[in-house]
Design a protein around this motif. Sequence first.
Motif, PDB file in Angstrom:
ATOM      1  N   GLY A 189      10.913  -5.515  19.414  1.00  0.00           N
ATOM      2  CA  GLY A 189      11.753  -4.964  20.690  1.00  0.00           C
ATOM      3  C   GLY A 189      11.172  -3.769  21.177  1.00  0.00           C
ATOM      4  O   GLY A 189       9.887  -3.725  21.216  1.00  0.00           O
ATOM      5  N   LEU A 190      11.752  -3.094  22.229  1.00  0.00           N
ATOM      6  CA  LEU A 190      11.365  -1.962  22.638  1.00  0.00           C
ATOM      7  C   LEU A 190      10.937  -0.827  21.732  1.00  0.00           C
ATOM      8  O   LEU A 190      10.182   0.090  22.364  1.00  0.00           O
ATOM      9  N   TRP A 191      11.816  -0.598  20.751  1.00  0.00           N
ATOM     10  CA  TRP A 191      11.779   0.388  19.830  1.00  0.00           C
ATOM     11  C   TRP A 191      11.348   0.107  18.593  1.00  0.00           C
ATOM     12  O   TRP A 191      11.294  -1.223  18.127  1.00  0.00           O
TER      13      TRP A 191
ATOM     14  N   HIS B 231       5.395  -1.064  14.622  1.00  0.00           N
ATOM     15  CA  HIS B 231       4.627  -2.458  14.979  1.00  0.00           C
ATOM     16  C   HIS B 231       4.577  -3.036  13.762  1.00  0.00           C
ATOM     17  O   HIS B 231       4.431  -2.471  12.547  1.00  0.00           O
ATOM     18  N   SER B 232       4.473  -4.280  14.067  1.00  0.00           N
ATOM     19  CA  SER B 232       3.926  -5.209  13.094  1.00  0.00           C
ATOM     20  C   SER B 232       2.444  -5.763  13.428  1.00  0.00           C
ATOM     21  O   SER B 232       1.895  -5.190  14.297  1.00  0.00           O
ATOM     22  N   HIS B 233       1.708  -6.224  12.433  1.00  0.00           N
ATOM     23  CA  HIS B 233       0.333  -6.387  12.655  1.00  0.00           C
ATOM     24  C   HIS B 233       0.231  -7.991  12.426  1.00  0.00           C
ATOM     25  O   HIS B 233       0.719  -8.378  11.573  1.00  0.00           O
ATOM     26  N   VAL B 234      -1.125  -8.517  13.321  1.00  0.00           N
ATOM     27  CA  VAL B 234      -1.232  -9.867  13.149  1.00  0.00           C
ATOM     28  C   VAL B 234      -2.992  -9.885  12.985  1.00  0.00           C
ATOM     29  O   VAL B 234      -3.586  -9.047  13.662  1.00  0.00           O
TER      30      VAL B 234
ATOM     31  N   THR C 184      -0.170 -12.206   8.657  1.00  0.00           N
ATOM     32  CA  THR C 184       0.938 -11.294   9.664  1.00  0.00           C
ATOM     33  C   THR C 184       1.376 -10.395   8.598  1.00  0.00           C
ATOM     34  O   THR C 184       1.584 -10.886   7.348  1.00  0.00           O
ATOM     35  N   ASP C 185       1.757  -9.054   8.939  1.00  0.00           N
ATOM     36  CA  ASP C 185       2.361  -7.942   8.192  1.00  0.00           C
ATOM     37  C   ASP C 185       3.382  -7.520   8.925  1.00  0.00           C
ATOM     38  O   ASP C 185       3.573  -7.286  10.035  1.00  0.00           O
ATOM     39  N   THR C 186       4.916  -7.701   8.201  1.00  0.00           N
ATOM     40  CA  THR C 186       6.106  -7.109   9.137  1.00  0.00           C
ATOM     41  C   THR C 186       5.956  -5.485   9.218  1.00  0.00           C
ATOM     42  O   THR C 186       4.987  -4.737   8.763  1.00  0.00           O
ATOM     43  N   LYS C 187       6.780  -4.987   9.904  1.00  0.00           N
ATOM     44  CA  LYS C 187       6.779  -3.381  10.116  1.00  0.00           C
ATOM     45  C   LYS C 187       7.449  -3.308   8.780  1.00  0.00           C
ATOM     46  O   LYS C 187       8.035  -3.883   7.949  1.00  0.00           O
ATOM     47  N   PRO C 188       7.395  -1.701   8.349  1.00  0.00           N
ATOM     48  CA  PRO C 188       8.153  -1.334   7.169  1.00  0.00           C
ATOM     49  C   PRO C 188       9.647  -1.622   6.976  1.00  0.00           C
ATOM     50  O   PRO C 188      10.158  -1.501   8.125  1.00  0.00           O
ATOM     51  N   LEU C 189       9.883  -2.114   5.732  1.00  0.00           N
ATOM     52  CA  LEU C 189      11.281  -2.909   5.819  1.00  0.00           C
ATOM     53  C   LEU C 189      11.686  -2.306   4.452  1.00  0.00           C
ATOM     54  O   LEU C 189      10.974  -2.276   3.474  1.00  0.00           O
TER      55      LEU C 189
END
Length: 416
Positions: A185-187, A190-193, A219-224
């Motif tokens: 989204g806008l906020w 970041h995730s990474h590829v 792929t890596d998700t954003k911190p969750l």
Amino acid sequence: MALRLRGNGPINLHFLDVTRVAGETMTGHVDLNVAQAQNDNVERLSIKFKGIVRCRISTSTGAGGVTHHSDTIILCDEQISLWDRGSAFPPPGSHILSCPFQFTIPETAPPSFHCEGYYRKATISYALEVVGQRPGRFKENRNVRQPITVLAAASQAQLLLTQSLRQGWSGAYKTWTTDGKLKEGLWGKHSHVRVMLDIPDLTSYPNATAIPFRLHVETDTKPLPMSDAPVDKHGNPFFPAPPASSSHVRLRLHRTVDIRVRPIHSGHVDDDFLLKGSLGDSVRLAAVSQVTDEPEWIPSTGPKDKKGLGIWRRAVHFSTTVTIPYTPTVQTDILNWRYFLRFTIPFPMLGDDIRLDVPLQLHSSLACPPPSIGVAGSSDMAYADVIPAGPPPPPIDLPPSYSTGEHHVWDGDEKN
């Protein structure tokens, strides 16, 4: 392979319609109906073999007009006299005089080529033209034209390399890599590829030959917050999920052509071509091997990271081949082109596609045929007229109008 017969009035050109290779000796014959030629006022019969590189760049005059600027390199320009009125006659009981001819394509001849873009056009073309001269005002000559498709000849080292690829590559690979940051989204963070391509470690690759490669998408998700699986409460994969199928990856051959009209005009033409039977081809999924890694939870370890956070890492690996049936890479004083394998990994956010461009040089996969040999007693047949061992000559990127001679230029007279 079929015998191409082209004619105009008393003149018929007999020439096998096959792809030719630089350095090859081409043979054929022209049949002349002498009685018709005399009635048609044909005084002389000759045949030309011509090859050119021609570039054209058009510029606007600012008042709705267009100025064309062109430059031409002559690759070959030969002519053979076949007949003069009264010099030879058909055998008794016939009106047909058969006139054999032979031309050798220069060993350094570049392959046939055509590209066209906005206000830009470039062609490498070859053709035979039979000319029946008719002297006098208001009498057009009788012309018969035959375009010829020419491919460059492979060196011995290139032929051995082609054989190695066809038998199963066992040499070294090199890796091309790109990575990118994505936002769902806008906020937020970041995730990474990461996208990696393993391809045989070669300086150039044979056209019309299957080239093996392996594509890895990680792929890596954003911190969750820690979860039991990389899916949200609705069961949807966390963003960004790697491609679920090879058909979701787009593979194109990108070509950039640099055109120059001496002394000051230059431009380029960009094209993308679909490569069948590889990634992105939903018809031939069986040709692609796919391995998907188990998702891996990686806890955050940095001093500023909050406890209980981490990322989900997922990866998919595709193994397949790609065959590129396009003109080998060439460089001339006014025309050159280069290729890229363009891999595009789409993600479900606007503008969030990840692209990997891999430059590659192409060379020919065909050897130059040996000198002309007789086949079945015919003096018009050569090595190229017999089906050789191995695959047939590859198609190259020429427009349908090439076979009509539309893109060939004679004596500086260009057809648009």
